[in-house]
Design a protein around this motif. Sequence first.
Motif: not given
Length: 444
Positions: A163-171
């Motif tokens: 979740y945090e990965l997608a939230d921070r990068t938009g990946v």
Amino acid sequence: MERLGTGIGWRPEIADAVEHLPGIDWVEAVAENLCPGHLPESLLRLRERGVTVIPHGVSLGLGGADRPDADRLTALAERAEALGSPLVTEHIAFVRAGGPMTASPLLEAGHLLPVPRTRDALDVLCENIRIAQDALPVPLAVENIAALLAWPGEEMTEGQFLYELADRTGVRLLIDVANLHTNHVNRGEDPAKALAELPVEAIAYVHVAGGVHRDGVWHDSHAHPVPAPVLDILTDLASRVSPPGVLLERDDNFPEAAELERELTSIRGALDKGRGRERTHVTDTTTAPPASAPQASAPTAPAPAPAPARQRLAPAQAALLSALVAGTPVPEGFDRVRLGVQARALGAKRADVVAKVAPELPEILGAAYRPAFLAYAHTHPMTGGYRRDALDFAGQLLLSGGPENAEVRRELRAWWLERSGPVPRSTRPAVRLARATRRVLLRR
């Protein structure tokens, strides 16, 4: 996100079957096995029919302590452009460790290894993904991997980490439900909890694959039928969100086309079952984040990962990989039994892949190939690709006096000399060894 539909992993061994399977909307091909100027005729025919082709990378090592290699990124971008792909995919994993950051030899895993779910690892991963996004001509999606072992001192669950990965990068996310099942069996992680914590609106597509239970753990083999628990996780996911695409992966022990078609039918059935359930889960744009995750917002460029984060991650990854492939002591906090299982699995995979890229070796050596290669791998970590590994194995076997059969030895020597070729001038240890080996063998 573009709707992809139902797909299958394209592999040369099943290329003809893939072309004739009904209801295939798209395929995924391993990026490193493609040459942009010489694409397989099968893929070209599929593209002419309007079938989408997505390159799936396996060697970037976005979860590694080093920044992504520029040449590997360029190669992945070239494949996306050659195929006219709407996106490219890679893995949340590290595949090599060591080198200048640790003042130790650079080691290759030949496999996808898990990153620790820590703040340091997340910071490094976010920056590496941003570097990749800037270098690629199309959006990037990253896949959760299967793991036989867990890092000590992890700070987040898999769902929170993603979740945090997608939230921070938009990946975007490539969710492999078979890997969620693997982590459930091997690490006791609840796949339903992971799905509940995921930002389902970020899902690009879904992988489905089979595996096998061996040595007390579940191996994500991609060489066995998809089991019912994996289909159940797919059904759960489909009850939460309608994934843009779902793909069947098969990498070995390829069945007849009829069995592939039956597996695809089962996958469609699991999706329909999930869609038909009463929607008790919040879906799509109304998805709520887990309580422990930050509120979703437009992705913002993450701050550069501080150098100390990379410097802390690098030796930790190098120590784990060295224990797995070079027999060095097990780092503190890791399960020694699980690490042993993983080490044996890595050696077996090396033997299998080398046999594929250099099929002459098992033909020349016969039944002696596998035990000889496993003995070699136990004391010789892979420092290059699999083709280099094949040459190094043959050269080392010859230098050590094997094989005992003179005719087999002559055949192996001829094979090695033919493929080793002229060696460029260099002071690198691997090149120096190859030059020395060649000099010795030419004198024999």
